[in-house]
Design a protein around this motif. Sequence first.
Motif, mmCIF file in Angstrom:
data_model
loop_
_atom_site.group_PDB
_atom_site.id
_atom_site.type_symbol
_atom_site.label_atom_id
_atom_site.label_comp_id
_atom_site.label_asym_id
_atom_site.label_seq_id
_atom_site.Cartn_x
_atom_site.Cartn_y
_atom_site.Cartn_z
ATOM 1 N N LEU A 123 0.930 -1.121 -0.057
ATOM 2 C CA LEU A 123 0.130 0.150 -0.053
ATOM 3 C C LEU A 123 0.877 1.261 0.089
ATOM 4 O O LEU A 123 0.586 2.418 -0.773
ATOM 5 C CB LEU A 123 -0.865 -0.008 1.069
ATOM 6 C CG LEU A 123 -1.933 -1.370 1.251
ATOM 7 C CD1 LEU A 123 -2.768 -1.042 2.610
ATOM 8 C CD2 LEU A 123 -3.035 -0.558 -0.033
ATOM 9 N N LEU A 124 1.863 1.281 0.806
ATOM 10 C CA LEU A 124 2.872 2.416 0.815
ATOM 11 C C LEU A 124 3.442 2.736 -0.261
ATOM 12 O O LEU A 124 3.829 3.887 -0.902
ATOM 13 C CB LEU A 124 3.783 2.270 1.978
ATOM 14 C CG LEU A 124 3.284 2.582 3.327
ATOM 15 C CD1 LEU A 124 4.304 2.238 4.238
ATOM 16 C CD2 LEU A 124 2.978 3.958 3.436
ATOM 17 N N PHE A 125 3.779 1.524 -1.174
ATOM 18 C CA PHE A 125 4.664 1.652 -2.400
ATOM 19 C C PHE A 125 3.486 2.356 -3.374
ATOM 20 O O PHE A 125 3.929 2.936 -4.212
ATOM 21 C CB PHE A 125 4.784 0.117 -2.946
ATOM 22 C CG PHE A 125 5.499 -0.065 -4.424
ATOM 23 C CD1 PHE A 125 6.755 0.414 -4.601
ATOM 24 C CD2 PHE A 125 4.673 -0.083 -5.487
ATOM 25 C CE1 PHE A 125 7.388 0.424 -5.673
ATOM 26 C CE2 PHE A 125 5.195 -0.440 -6.795
ATOM 27 C CZ PHE A 125 6.667 0.040 -6.640
ATOM 28 N N PHE A 126 2.252 1.938 -3.575
ATOM 29 C CA PHE A 126 1.363 2.582 -4.520
ATOM 30 C C PHE A 126 1.172 3.990 -3.991
ATOM 31 O O PHE A 126 1.220 4.968 -4.782
ATOM 32 C CB PHE A 126 0.049 1.754 -4.516
ATOM 33 C CG PHE A 126 -0.066 0.626 -5.211
ATOM 34 C CD1 PHE A 126 0.214 0.641 -6.579
ATOM 35 C CD2 PHE A 126 0.035 -0.726 -4.563
ATOM 36 C CE1 PHE A 126 0.214 -0.554 -7.474
ATOM 37 C CE2 PHE A 126 0.239 -1.746 -5.570
ATOM 38 C CZ PHE A 126 0.113 -1.497 -6.959
ATOM 39 N N PHE A 127 1.222 4.213 -2.590
ATOM 40 C CA PHE A 127 1.130 5.702 -2.231
ATOM 41 C C PHE A 127 2.153 6.398 -2.723
ATOM 42 O O PHE A 127 1.966 7.509 -3.092
ATOM 43 C CB PHE A 127 0.840 5.602 -0.828
ATOM 44 C CG PHE A 127 0.534 7.088 -0.194
ATOM 45 C CD1 PHE A 127 -0.636 7.714 -0.612
ATOM 46 C CD2 PHE A 127 1.372 7.671 0.764
ATOM 47 C CE1 PHE A 127 -0.872 8.816 -0.043
ATOM 48 C CE2 PHE A 127 1.222 8.816 1.395
ATOM 49 C CZ PHE A 127 -0.101 9.571 0.865
ATOM 50 N N GLY A 128 3.514 5.770 -2.771
ATOM 51 C CA GLY A 128 4.629 6.531 -3.007
ATOM 52 C C GLY A 128 4.654 6.927 -4.655
ATOM 53 O O GLY A 128 4.942 7.905 -5.075
ATOM 54 N N ILE A 129 4.087 5.925 -5.420
ATOM 55 C CA ILE A 129 3.832 6.267 -6.668
ATOM 56 C C ILE A 129 3.085 7.437 -7.143
ATOM 57 O O ILE A 129 3.312 8.214 -7.924
ATOM 58 C CB ILE A 129 3.313 4.806 -7.514
ATOM 59 C CG1 ILE A 129 4.458 3.933 -7.412
ATOM 60 C CG2 ILE A 129 3.107 5.171 -8.885
ATOM 61 C CD1 ILE A 129 4.026 2.507 -8.035
ATOM 62 N N SER A 130 1.941 7.268 -6.331
ATOM 63 C CA SER A 130 1.008 8.502 -6.493
ATOM 64 C C SER A 130 1.766 9.780 -6.050
ATOM 65 O O SER A 130 1.474 10.689 -6.766
ATOM 66 C CB SER A 130 -0.153 8.374 -5.405
ATOM 67 O OG SER A 130 -1.172 9.329 -5.532
ATOM 68 N N THR A 131 2.381 10.121 -4.963
ATOM 69 C CA THR A 131 3.065 11.327 -4.474
ATOM 70 C C THR A 131 3.834 11.726 -5.261
ATOM 71 O O THR A 131 4.328 12.684 -5.770
ATOM 72 C CB THR A 131 3.559 11.221 -3.203
ATOM 73 O OG1 THR A 131 4.346 9.837 -3.088
ATOM 74 C CG2 THR A 131 2.297 11.010 -2.088
ATOM 75 N N TYR A 132 4.899 10.530 -5.950
ATOM 76 C CA TYR A 132 5.962 10.873 -6.917
ATOM 77 C C TYR A 132 5.183 11.556 -8.138
ATOM 78 O O TYR A 132 5.859 12.466 -9.072
ATOM 79 C CB TYR A 132 6.673 9.851 -7.375
ATOM 80 C CG TYR A 132 7.906 9.631 -6.428
ATOM 81 C CD1 TYR A 132 8.861 10.610 -6.172
ATOM 82 C CD2 TYR A 132 7.930 8.368 -5.680
ATOM 83 C CE1 TYR A 132 9.937 10.320 -5.364
ATOM 84 C CE2 TYR A 132 9.216 8.447 -4.819
ATOM 85 C CZ TYR A 132 10.071 9.028 -4.540
ATOM 86 O OH TYR A 132 11.096 8.990 -3.656
ATOM 87 N N PHE A 133 4.003 10.794 -8.652
ATOM 88 C CA PHE A 133 3.514 11.355 -9.770
ATOM 89 C C PHE A 133 2.833 12.612 -9.533
ATOM 90 O O PHE A 133 3.038 13.493 -10.434
ATOM 91 C CB PHE A 133 2.106 10.360 -10.140
ATOM 92 C CG PHE A 133 1.391 11.019 -11.328
ATOM 93 C CD1 PHE A 133 1.518 10.859 -12.452
ATOM 94 C CD2 PHE A 133 -0.059 11.606 -10.939
ATOM 95 C CE1 PHE A 133 0.747 11.212 -13.503
ATOM 96 C CE2 PHE A 133 -0.594 12.209 -11.810
ATOM 97 C CZ PHE A 133 -0.589 11.979 -13.199
ATOM 98 N N ASP A 134 2.574 13.061 -8.376
ATOM 99 C CA ASP A 134 1.843 14.418 -8.028
ATOM 100 C C ASP A 134 3.189 15.441 -8.298
ATOM 101 O O ASP A 134 2.837 16.445 -8.690
ATOM 102 C CB ASP A 134 1.178 14.416 -6.600
ATOM 103 C CG ASP A 134 -0.204 13.731 -6.804
ATOM 104 O OD1 ASP A 134 -0.639 13.772 -7.839
ATOM 105 O OD2 ASP A 134 -0.516 13.506 -5.689
#
Length: 392
Positions: A123-134
């Motif tokens: 879950l944190l990995f996907f959250f990290g992807i989302s924040t890097y994308f932002d």
Amino acid sequence: MFYTYLFLLLVFVVFIRPISTLIHELGHGVPALLLTEGKVTLYLGSYGDPQDSIKINIGRLEIFFRKNPFHWKIGLCKMHDENVSINNQIFVTLMGPIMSLALALVVTYYVFFTNLNDDFVVLLFFFGISTYFDFFANIIPKRKPIELHDGTVTYNDGQLILDLLRFKNLPPEYEEAIKLYNDNEFLKAGTMFNELIASNHKMDYLYRLAISAYLNAHDYQKAKLVNEEFEKKNGKTNFDTNDYNNSGLLKSYLKDFSEGLKDYEKSLELNPDNSWAFNNRGYTYNLMEEYEKAIIDFDKAIELEPEHAYPYNNRGLAKIKLGKIEEGLKDIDKSMSLDKDNAYAHMNLGVYYFDMGNYPKALEKFNLALELDENTYEIKERIADAMEQLGK
């Protein structure tokens, strides 16, 4: 395994993206609260549309959460203070991507350098992807405009920062031109804005200021030249509802009615609630003597802004021309009650007297309109017509 991936995708869309979007917008909103004194509004799930949203107020902070979280991949921060320094604007704009990046780095640390539960790490990995994308989606400048709910446009954070830095590097003439504009010295301001554009400061904001200044100075030919250059700059891709409205108005004044109507149509496509576009299109129909169509537009303009004087006097003229004398005079009286110095209301009343054959009264009203605003459209021609009828 399929259902596991499906579940993770659902969590990503429904929970992770909304949270990372919220954090990004708070990165803008919190500094905005600290650096300004006015209200700050955050929109989660829209570009400025408060409809179908849950509203939360925390002091000066106002947040609209779109009820459908699937829309939360976008957001907007709006500062309501009118005079925010360029440095503060840059800082507020930059803090959104910085907040996303800071959160991404923290998440990266916990994913790769701690011994957390595997499911939580995913879950944190996907959250990290989302924040890097932002971070990257916002910090990399993009010239493609973002259309807001009210029909205006903005740009992503990176492009806004570049534009603000360019403003900081504008020569002193820019501040002088702004002062002239605020002092109603519109022709001088328009000339200075145009000179800045000619000296390779080709920023959208300068084009808009130059066009607005020339329109207010009633120099429609110069406004047209700047508008044409602005159109060519990006093929109108950066035009917002107000740009199209101004373009339509100057074309109406130059009697290019068909092209003006096209611009009003586009303005209203971008913002169906642009009362000025309805009023100006109705005004154009009046000039074309298509009074039934004009009244429909004035009705809509009045519905949207019932305290705006101009649609009343314009509708009054249209009704008078259609023989609805009492209704038309009532509209003009309403316009004068909202703005006693409205030159167009007096001119339209003069048109009524002129059509009735009362040329002395018509001339009196035309002269009053000229006294209130010497640039009232075609007022000098109407005075000449009245004087000709009086044999002067």
